[in-house]
Design a protein around this motif. Structure first.
Motif, short mmCIF file in Angstrom:
data_model
loop_
_atom_site.label_atom_id
_atom_site.label_comp_id
_atom_site.label_asym_id
_atom_site.label_seq_id
_atom_site.Cartn_x
_atom_site.Cartn_y
_atom_site.Cartn_z
N UNK A 119 58.13 42.71 55.74
CA UNK A 119 57.22 43.37 54.81
C UNK A 119 57.66 44.81 54.51
N UNK A 120 58.69 45.28 55.21
CA UNK A 120 59.26 46.59 54.89
C UNK A 120 60.66 46.47 54.29
N UNK A 121 60.97 45.28 53.76
CA UNK A 121 62.14 45.12 52.90
C UNK A 121 63.42 44.68 53.56
N UNK A 268 61.59 57.54 43.06
CA UNK A 268 61.57 56.08 42.96
C UNK A 268 60.60 55.48 43.98
N UNK A 269 60.12 54.28 43.66
CA UNK A 269 59.36 53.50 44.63
C UNK A 269 60.37 52.69 45.45
N UNK A 270 60.26 52.80 46.79
CA UNK A 270 61.27 52.17 47.65
C UNK A 270 60.64 51.58 48.89
N UNK A 271 61.23 50.47 49.38
CA UNK A 271 60.86 49.96 50.70
C UNK A 271 61.58 50.79 51.76
N UNK A 311 52.08 51.52 49.50
CA UNK A 311 51.26 50.54 48.80
C UNK A 311 51.83 49.16 49.06
N UNK A 312 50.98 48.19 49.41
CA UNK A 312 51.45 46.83 49.65
C UNK A 312 51.34 46.03 48.36
N UNK A 317 55.58 46.41 51.64
CA UNK A 317 55.18 47.81 51.49
C UNK A 317 56.22 48.58 50.67
N UNK A 318 55.73 49.36 49.71
CA UNK A 318 56.58 50.21 48.89
C UNK A 318 56.05 51.63 49.00
#
Length: 323
Positions: A119-121, A268-271, A311-312, A317-318
């Motif tokens: 869930x964290x990429x 940027x949105x990132x994991x 944010x999930x 999560x991102x």
């Protein structure tokens, strides 16, 4: 009456390890009783060096009255079983399943991390690599019993009158440090090391319904807690003669590193794992667990100061900057 500091002497024994960190220092403290702090990994080389080190102090394995363990990593507990018949083995309550090699505990940890890392990429191949590495680490310990559970206290350390126990979580949830109140000397395991900054390693919660421990934030609190100490006898490397200066430098370096992480996000949105790969493009392939821990620790720090939010979305999560 003799001064306790004069009569209770501390001796360092360096032992080889097969790990990147290199030699580990274990400590023999001789007073009315013989106390050993940490043991080295379960390898023939470390066992030989430990026995020779004890012999140089005119001691044998069976002469050790108390074994104190700073934390659960295999280079610190691997040879604990050698002392099971004759010494009292003591450490943090959370050390018990690691020391006893509780398979249900290992399974629960692995299950937590599979879900957490996904869930964290993190891709499955790297999760499998981490699990394989953990299996290899298990080979450097043998099961033995934790006979006394220690918690933070200013007195009554077994075998060490005039010493206190300090809980110093961050590098490990099981981490304890032992300090002599009279002169501020601390035997600190991996809590503070001169030549490298201890990694605040991510761990699963020990109780099922608790949140994941925010290990870097914990570690910073633990560092601040022992800023009064006068000298640190470290688990690796040289003695630290001015701990407060090093602690201040480490805290500042962590804050600077968190700012660097924020800059690398570049809006940027990132994991977590996306950012790990961006910051550690080669190192993450060799140490996916430690580089991930570094990244999420500094993201925790940024989140605590309200600079980013998680944010999930679609089960993952991102992280994004708060503008």
């Amino acid at each position: 009456m003799h001064n306790k500091t004069e009569t209770m002497t501390v001796h360092k024994i360096p032992l080889p390890t097969p790990f990147l960190v290199g030699d580990i220092n274990v400590y023999v403290i001789k007073g009315d009783q013989v106390v050993l702090v940490d043991t080295g990994p379960d390898t023939k080389e470390a066992e030989t060096a430990l026995i020779n080190g004890l012999n140089n102090l005119s001691l044998k394995v069976e002469d050790v009255d108390v074994l104190l363990l700073t934390h659960h990593h295999p280079d610190h507990i691997g040879l604990a079983y050698l002392f099971a018949e004759t010494a009292l083995t003591a450490g943090h309550a959370k050390l018990k399943p690691w020391l006893e090699k509780d398979e249900a505990h290992y399974q629960r940890f692995n299950e937590f991390f599979r879900a957490f890392l996904l869930e964290n990429g993190m891709e499955r191949k790297w999760i499998e690599a981490i699990e394989n590495q953990r299996e290899k680490y298990k080979k450097f310990t043998k099961p033995t019993a934790l006979e006394m559970e220690l918690e933070e206290k200013e007195s009554d350390v077994p075998g060490l009158p005039g010493w206190g126990v300090m809980e110093t979580p961050g590098h490990a949830q099981t981490h304890l440090s032992f300090y002599r109140k009279e002169d501020g000397v601390m035997v600190a395991g991996d809590h503070l090391i001169a030549h490298i900054s201890s990694n605040a390693i991510v761990e699963a919660p020990y109780n099922e319904h608790e949140p994941r421990p925010e290990t870097l934030i914990q570690y910073r609190n633990s560092l601040e807690k022992c800023s009064w100490v006068t000298k640190v006898l470290a688990g690796h490397g040289v003695d630290i003669q001015n701990p407060s200066k090093l602690i201040s430098e480490r805290l500042s370096a962590q804050e600077a590193k968190a700012r660097m992480f924020l800059e690398k996000m570049n809006g940027e949105k990132m994991t977590v794992f996306d950012l790990t790969k961006k910051i550690y493009p080669e190192m993450y392939k060799k140490q996916p667990d430690l580089t991930f821990s570094e990244t999420i620790g500094h993201l925790d720090l940024l989140r605590k100061s309200n600079q980013i939010a998680a944010v999930k979305s679609n089960g993952m999560y991102v992280y994004e900057q708060i503008l």
